[in-house]
Design a protein around this motif. Structure first.
Motif, short mmCIF file in Angstrom:
data_model
loop_
_atom_site.label_atom_id
_atom_site.label_comp_id
_atom_site.label_asym_id
_atom_site.label_seq_id
_atom_site.Cartn_x
_atom_site.Cartn_y
_atom_site.Cartn_z
N ARG A 1 0.82 -1.21 0.00
CA ARG A 1 0.00 0.00 0.00
C ARG A 1 0.85 1.26 0.00
O ARG A 1 0.35 2.34 -0.18
N SER A 2 2.14 1.11 0.19
CA SER A 2 3.05 2.25 0.12
C SER A 2 4.00 2.03 -1.05
O SER A 2 4.17 0.91 -1.52
N LEU A 3 4.60 3.10 -1.50
CA LEU A 3 5.50 3.03 -2.65
C LEU A 3 6.90 2.68 -2.18
O LEU A 3 7.62 3.51 -1.62
N ASP A 4 7.28 1.43 -2.36
CA ASP A 4 8.63 0.97 -2.09
C ASP A 4 9.25 0.65 -3.44
O ASP A 4 8.75 -0.19 -4.18
N PRO B 1 4.55 15.01 -4.82
CA PRO B 1 5.73 15.23 -5.65
C PRO B 1 6.94 14.44 -5.16
O PRO B 1 7.81 14.07 -5.96
N GLN B 2 7.03 14.14 -3.86
CA GLN B 2 8.16 13.36 -3.37
C GLN B 2 8.17 11.96 -3.99
O GLN B 2 9.22 11.42 -4.33
N ARG B 3 7.00 11.37 -4.14
CA ARG B 3 6.92 10.05 -4.76
C ARG B 3 7.31 10.12 -6.24
O ARG B 3 7.95 9.21 -6.75
N PRO C 1 13.31 8.52 -11.56
CA PRO C 1 14.63 7.91 -11.84
C PRO C 1 14.55 6.39 -11.94
O PRO C 1 15.30 5.78 -12.70
N TRP C 2 13.65 5.78 -11.19
CA TRP C 2 13.49 4.33 -11.26
C TRP C 2 13.03 3.91 -12.66
O TRP C 2 13.56 2.97 -13.25
N VAL C 3 12.04 4.63 -13.22
CA VAL C 3 11.56 4.32 -14.57
C VAL C 3 12.67 4.60 -15.58
O VAL C 3 12.90 3.81 -16.50
#
Length: 142
Positions: A64-67, A86-88, A94-96
């Motif tokens: 449920r959280s963005l890891d 915006p933090q997410r 960069p991950w994409v």
């Protein structure tokens, strides 16, 4: 023939006639009956997709959280408000760009102009097509 023998023969004939009547006037029909979800499938909208991916050899995790996982992974975002956090975005971009695969569903919301500029994916909701689709679903219901 005695009276009890006549009664027995008549009873056998009546039972046989009832059996023939029931056999000729009944039939077996399979009726599909959808069963409600059980267990984890009740709370996890991705349950079927996860089981399918696991049968194909993938490892799935619902969070449920963005890891952020390794760039060889896939993230499926559902019910995501793009410009709310915006933090997410700063972690996800960069991950994409490093090779991670991002999948978003139709529940992506918010000001999508930034998402469209970054991803190159134009997000356009066709209300007429959606209404026609849902009307067709209602018409197909028994």
């Amino acid at each position: 023939m005695t009276r009890s023998q006549i009664t027995a023969v008549i009873s056998i004939v009546v039972i046989a006639l009832i059996g023939v009547f029931v056999a000729r006037n009944t039939y077996w029909e399979d009726i599909p009956y959808p069963t409600p979800p059980k267990g984890e499938a009740i709370t996890n909208p991705f349950y079927a997709a996860q089981r399918f991916a696991e049968k194909l050899g993938a490892t799935t995790v619902r969070r449920r959280s963005l890891d952020i996982p390794s760039p060889q992974s896939v993230i499926v975002l559902s019910v995501w408000h793009w410009d709310l956090t915006p933090q997410r975005q700063e972690v996800l971009r960069p991950w994409v760009e490093a090779g991670g695969r991002l999948v978003v569903d139709r529940m992506l919301s918010g000001d999508l102009s930034d998402f469209e500029a970054w991803s190159g994916v134009l997000w356009d909701y066709d209300e007429d097509a959606a209404n026609a689709y849902y009307e067709k679903l209602e018409d197909d219901q028994p």
